[in-house]
Motif scaffolding. Structure first.
Motif, PDB file in Angstrom:
ATOM      1  N   LYS A  19     -13.081  92.393  50.908  1.00  0.00           N
ATOM      2  CA  LYS A  19     -12.605  93.158  50.111  1.00  0.00           C
ATOM      3  C   LYS A  19     -14.537  94.383  49.949  1.00  0.00           C
ATOM      4  O   LYS A  19     -13.506  95.363  49.272  1.00  0.00           O
ATOM      5  CB  LYS A  19     -12.811  92.155  48.489  1.00  0.00           C
ATOM      6  CG  LYS A  19     -13.849  92.011  48.360  1.00  0.00           C
ATOM      7  CD  LYS A  19     -13.763  91.096  46.960  1.00  0.00           C
ATOM      8  CE  LYS A  19     -15.454  90.602  46.585  1.00  0.00           C
ATOM      9  NZ  LYS A  19     -14.976  89.717  45.107  1.00  0.00           N
ATOM     10  N   ASP A  20     -15.166  93.677  50.807  1.00  0.00           N
ATOM     11  CA  ASP A  20     -16.015  95.011  50.500  1.00  0.00           C
ATOM     12  C   ASP A  20     -15.619  96.078  51.978  1.00  0.00           C
ATOM     13  O   ASP A  20     -16.641  97.185  51.780  1.00  0.00           O
ATOM     14  CB  ASP A  20     -17.614  94.398  50.556  1.00  0.00           C
ATOM     15  CG  ASP A  20     -17.846  93.613  49.263  1.00  0.00           C
ATOM     16  OD1 ASP A  20     -17.174  94.134  47.676  1.00  0.00           O
ATOM     17  OD2 ASP A  20     -17.768  92.670  48.646  1.00  0.00           O
ATOM     18  N   THR A  21     -15.435  96.011  52.931  1.00  0.00           N
ATOM     19  CA  THR A  21     -15.023  96.419  53.457  1.00  0.00           C
ATOM     20  C   THR A  21     -14.571  97.864  53.507  1.00  0.00           C
ATOM     21  O   THR A  21     -13.863  97.874  52.886  1.00  0.00           O
ATOM     22  CB  THR A  21     -14.598  95.692  55.328  1.00  0.00           C
ATOM     23  OG1 THR A  21     -14.953  94.742  55.033  1.00  0.00           O
ATOM     24  CG2 THR A  21     -14.253  96.734  56.099  1.00  0.00           C
ATOM     25  N   ILE A  22     -15.313  98.796  53.818  1.00  0.00           N
ATOM     26  CA  ILE A  22     -14.964 100.426  54.135  1.00  0.00           C
ATOM     27  C   ILE A  22     -13.553 100.381  54.461  1.00  0.00           C
ATOM     28  O   ILE A  22     -13.501 100.391  55.452  1.00  0.00           O
ATOM     29  CB  ILE A  22     -15.992 101.182  54.190  1.00  0.00           C
ATOM     30  CG1 ILE A  22     -17.457 100.957  53.375  1.00  0.00           C
ATOM     31  CG2 ILE A  22     -15.771 102.741  53.790  1.00  0.00           C
ATOM     32  CD1 ILE A  22     -17.209 101.029  51.655  1.00  0.00           C
ATOM     33  N   ILE A  23     -12.767 101.523  54.117  1.00  0.00           N
ATOM     34  CA  ILE A  23     -11.519 102.001  55.085  1.00  0.00           C
ATOM     35  C   ILE A  23     -11.384 102.076  55.981  1.00  0.00           C
ATOM     36  O   ILE A  23     -11.300 102.453  57.075  1.00  0.00           O
ATOM     37  CB  ILE A  23     -10.445 102.321  53.886  1.00  0.00           C
ATOM     38  CG1 ILE A  23     -10.173 101.480  52.261  1.00  0.00           C
ATOM     39  CG2 ILE A  23      -9.542 102.823  54.437  1.00  0.00           C
ATOM     40  CD1 ILE A  23      -9.181 100.722  52.965  1.00  0.00           C
ATOM     41  N   GLY A  24     -13.158 103.399  56.147  1.00  0.00           N
ATOM     42  CA  GLY A  24     -13.158 104.348  57.002  1.00  0.00           C
ATOM     43  C   GLY A  24     -13.140 104.159  57.965  1.00  0.00           C
ATOM     44  O   GLY A  24     -13.380 104.091  59.700  1.00  0.00           O
ATOM     45  N   ASP A  25     -14.102 102.212  57.490  1.00  0.00           N
ATOM     46  CA  ASP A  25     -14.846 101.933  59.063  1.00  0.00           C
ATOM     47  C   ASP A  25     -13.538 100.804  59.536  1.00  0.00           C
ATOM     48  O   ASP A  25     -13.609 100.919  61.031  1.00  0.00           O
ATOM     49  CB  ASP A  25     -15.720 100.331  58.706  1.00  0.00           C
ATOM     50  CG  ASP A  25     -17.311 101.538  57.694  1.00  0.00           C
ATOM     51  OD1 ASP A  25     -17.675 102.367  57.927  1.00  0.00           O
ATOM     52  OD2 ASP A  25     -17.568 100.924  56.845  1.00  0.00           O
ATOM     53  N   ILE A  26     -12.376 100.435  58.666  1.00  0.00           N
ATOM     54  CA  ILE A  26     -11.668  99.666  59.643  1.00  0.00           C
ATOM     55  C   ILE A  26     -10.796 100.245  60.216  1.00  0.00           C
ATOM     56  O   ILE A  26     -10.764 100.543  61.462  1.00  0.00           O
ATOM     57  CB  ILE A  26     -10.865  99.157  58.652  1.00  0.00           C
ATOM     58  CG1 ILE A  26     -11.329  97.904  57.435  1.00  0.00           C
ATOM     59  CG2 ILE A  26      -9.229  98.212  58.999  1.00  0.00           C
ATOM     60  CD1 ILE A  26     -10.402  97.736  56.102  1.00  0.00           C
ATOM     61  N   LEU A  27     -10.972 102.205  59.574  1.00  0.00           N
ATOM     62  CA  LEU A  27     -10.359 103.054  60.436  1.00  0.00           C
ATOM     63  C   LEU A  27     -10.456 103.026  61.865  1.00  0.00           C
ATOM     64  O   LEU A  27      -9.801 103.704  62.893  1.00  0.00           O
ATOM     65  CB  LEU A  27      -9.782 104.002  59.829  1.00  0.00           C
ATOM     66  CG  LEU A  27      -8.438 104.140  58.783  1.00  0.00           C
ATOM     67  CD1 LEU A  27      -8.638 104.849  57.824  1.00  0.00           C
ATOM     68  CD2 LEU A  27      -7.133 103.582  59.008  1.00  0.00           C
ATOM     69  N   ASP A  28     -11.805 103.500  61.982  1.00  0.00           N
ATOM     70  CA  ASP A  28     -12.627 103.950  62.989  1.00  0.00           C
ATOM     71  C   ASP A  28     -13.118 102.574  64.172  1.00  0.00           C
ATOM     72  O   ASP A  28     -12.304 102.973  64.982  1.00  0.00           O
ATOM     73  CB  ASP A  28     -14.056 104.072  62.533  1.00  0.00           C
ATOM     74  CG  ASP A  28     -13.998 104.724  61.791  1.00  0.00           C
ATOM     75  OD1 ASP A  28     -13.752 106.346  61.612  1.00  0.00           O
ATOM     76  OD2 ASP A  28     -15.553 105.083  61.333  1.00  0.00           O
ATOM     77  N   ILE A  29     -12.415 101.340  63.826  1.00  0.00           N
ATOM     78  CA  ILE A  29     -12.216 100.243  64.750  1.00  0.00           C
ATOM     79  C   ILE A  29     -10.887  99.382  65.109  1.00  0.00           C
ATOM     80  O   ILE A  29     -10.684  99.307  66.205  1.00  0.00           O
ATOM     81  CB  ILE A  29     -13.506  98.388  64.311  1.00  0.00           C
ATOM     82  CG1 ILE A  29     -12.573  98.074  63.216  1.00  0.00           C
ATOM     83  CG2 ILE A  29     -14.715  99.317  64.137  1.00  0.00           C
ATOM     84  CD1 ILE A  29     -13.603  97.122  63.160  1.00  0.00           C
ATOM     85  N   ALA A  30      -9.684 100.076  64.474  1.00  0.00           N
ATOM     86  CA  ALA A  30      -8.685  99.731  64.334  1.00  0.00           C
ATOM     87  C   ALA A  30      -7.770 100.308  63.740  1.00  0.00           C
ATOM     88  O   ALA A  30      -7.553 100.449  63.055  1.00  0.00           O
ATOM     89  CB  ALA A  30      -8.573  98.224  63.861  1.00  0.00           C
TER      90      ALA A  30
END
Length: 69
Positions: free
Chosen positions: A6-17
């Motif tokens: 729940k604390d993961t940043i949306i931008g980080d998710i989009l960058d890796i996946a």
């Protein structure tokens, strides 16, 4: 294996996946390139868009099971 919380940043998710973008679009996050939305956590996005955080996390983690390790 990438573990999204729940604390993961949306931008980080989009960058890796980037393949998760359609899932975010389906919950109403139509401005994925905006600095504010890319800086939100999963929990914040769910709060704003009225989405069950646990359900979204389950789907995101299923989608990213083979992503950058």
């Amino acid at each position: 294996m990438v573990q999204i919380t729940k604390d993961t940043i949306i931008g980080d998710i989009l960058d890796i996946a980037p393949e998760t973008a359609p899932l975010f679009l389906s919950i109403g996050m139509h401005c994925l390139g905006c600095p504010s939305s890319r800086g939100e956590t999963v929990e914040q996005a769910c709060m704003v868009h009225g989405v069950d955080v646990d359900a979204l996390l389950a789907e995101l983690n299923k989608m990213t099971a083979g992503a950058a390790q």
